[in-house]
Design an enzyme around this catalytic site. Structure first.
Site, PDB file in Angstrom:
ATOM      1  N   TYR A   1     -16.829  15.844 -17.352  1.00 23.56           N
ATOM      2  CA  TYR A   1     -17.304  14.469 -17.210  1.00 23.56           C
ATOM      3  C   TYR A   1     -18.315  14.386 -16.065  1.00 23.56           C
ATOM      4  O   TYR A   1     -18.083  14.935 -14.988  1.00 23.56           O
ATOM      5  CB  TYR A   1     -16.100  13.566 -16.936  1.00 23.56           C
ATOM      6  CG  TYR A   1     -16.417  12.163 -16.508  1.00 23.56           C
ATOM      7  CD1 TYR A   1     -17.252  11.351 -17.264  1.00 23.56           C
ATOM      8  CD2 TYR A   1     -15.853  11.636 -15.350  1.00 23.56           C
ATOM      9  CE1 TYR A   1     -17.535  10.047 -16.860  1.00 23.56           C
ATOM     10  CE2 TYR A   1     -16.124  10.340 -14.945  1.00 23.56           C
ATOM     11  CZ  TYR A   1     -16.969   9.555 -15.709  1.00 23.56           C
ATOM     12  OH  TYR A   1     -17.244   8.271 -15.310  1.00 23.56           O
TER      13      TYR A   1
ATOM     14  N   LYS B   1      -8.002   4.815 -20.049  1.00 25.09           N
ATOM     15  CA  LYS B   1      -8.274   5.226 -21.422  1.00 25.09           C
ATOM     16  C   LYS B   1      -7.031   4.996 -22.296  1.00 25.09           C
ATOM     17  O   LYS B   1      -6.560   3.890 -22.405  1.00 25.09           O
ATOM     18  CB  LYS B   1      -8.733   6.690 -21.442  1.00 25.09           C
ATOM     19  CG  LYS B   1      -9.809   7.039 -20.399  1.00 25.09           C
ATOM     20  CD  LYS B   1     -11.077   6.244 -20.560  1.00 25.09           C
ATOM     21  CE  LYS B   1     -12.221   6.735 -19.687  1.00 25.09           C
ATOM     22  NZ  LYS B   1     -12.051   6.575 -18.243  1.00 25.09           N
TER      23      LYS B   1
ATOM     24  N   ASP C   1      -7.740  17.515 -16.379  1.00 23.38           N
ATOM     25  CA  ASP C   1      -8.018  16.127 -16.745  1.00 23.38           C
ATOM     26  C   ASP C   1      -7.553  15.946 -18.192  1.00 23.38           C
ATOM     27  O   ASP C   1      -8.145  16.493 -19.125  1.00 23.38           O
ATOM     28  CB  ASP C   1      -9.517  15.844 -16.620  1.00 23.38           C
ATOM     29  CG  ASP C   1      -9.865  14.382 -16.887  1.00 23.38           C
ATOM     30  OD1 ASP C   1      -9.074  13.690 -17.557  1.00 23.38           O
ATOM     31  OD2 ASP C   1     -10.935  13.932 -16.428  1.00 23.38           O
TER      32      ASP C   1
ATOM     33  N   ARG D   1       0.839  -1.210   0.000  1.00 20.52           N
ATOM     34  CA  ARG D   1       0.000   0.000   0.000  1.00 20.52           C
ATOM     35  C   ARG D   1       0.868   1.251   0.000  1.00 20.52           C
ATOM     36  O   ARG D   1       0.503   2.271  -0.592  1.00 20.52           O
ATOM     37  CB  ARG D   1      -0.960   0.005   1.203  1.00 20.52           C
ATOM     38  CG  ARG D   1      -1.759   1.300   1.333  1.00 20.52           C
ATOM     39  CD  ARG D   1      -2.975   1.144   2.228  1.00 20.52           C
ATOM     40  NE  ARG D   1      -2.645   0.667   3.553  1.00 20.52           N
ATOM     41  CZ  ARG D   1      -2.222   1.435   4.570  1.00 20.52           C
ATOM     42  NH1 ARG D   1      -2.071   2.742   4.386  1.00 20.52           N
ATOM     43  NH2 ARG D   1      -1.962   0.911   5.741  1.00 20.52           N
TER      44      ARG D   1
END
Length: 415
Positions: free
Chosen positions: A113, A220, A195, A61
């Site tokens: 978005y 993406k 973004d 982590r």
């Protein structure tokens, strides 16, 4: 109608492919001398002494060899000093939101978005953050909104926007946001986040244009194979990196070692894929712009795009995302989608496969009706993610689906 390209764009980023393939991945790092970085699935690592050492791995982590490699590669591709990986794009945005304190304001471009908007609105509702939306294609409107909200801490941009593909002048907006307001209060500095999911670092580098934070949904184009969920954040300021690193460790929204390995593998072909996405996307946009069944095409690579000049100033290419309005009514849009053969109707963008979706009823279905109307998300709007298939097959598929869409229209009722 004769469609024309946008014109001369920025030159390609030097050494991009070489860095993607080799940077921080020298085989001498591991005992096996493997050319491909090995996958380290272990969650814990043997400690020689109990003292803390930032260069040593302790617990996955906190850090992991595969994640560290990916973050180093991504930092150089984004033109950044630091990069951080998260379990999804939304996890990355949530971590950025945690940089803000109660009472501070996010100013967000109104063309954004829907998932981002839903998160910001929930943060405003439950965590005492203020959120204001403005048309950031006009930097003057952004400047006015910052003056209206003196508590502004974060400006959130998205370029090109989802799904209408408006292009925001990142440099102009960053200059507006970074104007000194209270020189004696450095904490009043406004961060600009972009973004970059729809462009990838191959075609656009927001940090070089003045942004403080570059966020990408690596799901993406960066991964590019529709098989990894991930978010990436790149920054240059050490203070931002240290705060985000703390949040990454403590909130724990980190990607698995295998996903980091897969995403790093995807980066190796990003430069090749983006060139073909651009080629196919432009071919599709030109074809649609000249088709009698199409009302309007939205693609930053076309000269007809209203922000074509901005695209030329800040991008070295354009991705394969094309939006258009079909002639007729909603039933024609649905008929078009039903008749596609090569394109698959589905969410997301940026994979090697071509996808199509109906923003009004899919990605932006929860947006209030008045917002849809104001933002141009009509019932006849279609968003395409043009993939890597043969150009002639893509055009033939679109042509036959458009023609089929105007056969006797079937009502949506009962579907």
């Amino acid at each position: 109608m004769c469609s024309q390209e946008c014109g001369k764009l920025l030159p390609p980023i030097p050494h991009f492919a070489t860095n993607a393939i080799h940077y921080a991945q020298e085989p001498e790092q591991w005992n096996s001398k493997a050319v491909v970085p090995p996958i380290t699935l272990s969650t814990t690592f043997k400690q020689q002494v109990p003292a803390k050492d930032e260069e040593r791995y302790e617990y996955t982590r906190f850090d992991n060899p595969n994640r560290r490699i990916l973050e180093k590669v991504m930092s150089v591709l984004d033109g950044a000093k630091y990069s951080l990986a998260y379990s999804s794009g939304m996890a990355a945005i949530m971590n950025i939101c945690h940089l803000l304190k109660s009472g501070e304001t996010i100013i967000c471009t109104e063309h954004v978005y829907e998932g981002t908007k839903e998160l910001f609105d929930k943060m405003q509702e439950e965590f005492n953050l203020k959120v204001a939306y403005v048309d950031c294609t006009d930097p003057k409107k952004l400047e006015e909104k910052i003056k209206e909200y003196p508590s502004t801490k974060l400006v959130w941009l998205e370029s090109p926007t989802n799904p209408t593909l408006k292009v925001i002048d990142i440099k102009a907006c960053a200059e507006v946001a970074h104007k000194p307001r209270e020189p004696k209060c450095p904490e009043k500095h406004v961060w600009v986040a972009v973004d970059n999911s729809f462009m990838s670092p191959y075609f656009q580098r927001p940090l070089a244009l003045g942004a403080d934070i570059c966020m990408s949904s690596a799901t993406k184009y960066i991964n590019g194979h529709s098989d990894v969920l991930m978010g990436l954040v790149s920054v240059n300021k050490k203070c931002l990196y240290e705060r985000l690193k703390f949040l990454q460790r403590t909130l724990g929204a980190v990607p698995s070692p295998f996903d980091c390995y897969m995403c790093n593998r995807g980066l190796k072909t990003l430069h090749i894929r983006m060139k073909l996405h651009f080629h196919n996307g432009l071919a599709v946009a030109k074809f649609l712009e000249s088709h009698p069944c199409v009302k309007k095409v939205m693609y930053p690579g076309l000269a007809s795009h209203c922000q074509c000049e901005v695209t030329k100033r800040q991008c070295s290419g354009v991705s394969g995302i094309v939006s258009f309005e079909i002639q007729g009514e909603e039933c024609n849009a649905y008929a078009f989608l039903r008749n596609l053969k090569v394109f698959t109707v589905g969410f997301s963008v940026g994979g090697y496969e071509s996808l199509a979706e109906h923003p009004y009823s899919m990605t932006h279905q929860n947006l209030p009706e008045e917002d849809k109307k104001r933002l141009g998300i009509t019932k006849t709007l279609i968003r395409l993610s043009v993939g890597l298939e043969d150009e002639e097959d893509l055009l033939a598929d679109l042509d036959q689906a458009l023609k089929a869409a105007f056969k006797p229209c079937i009502s949506l009722e009962g579907q």
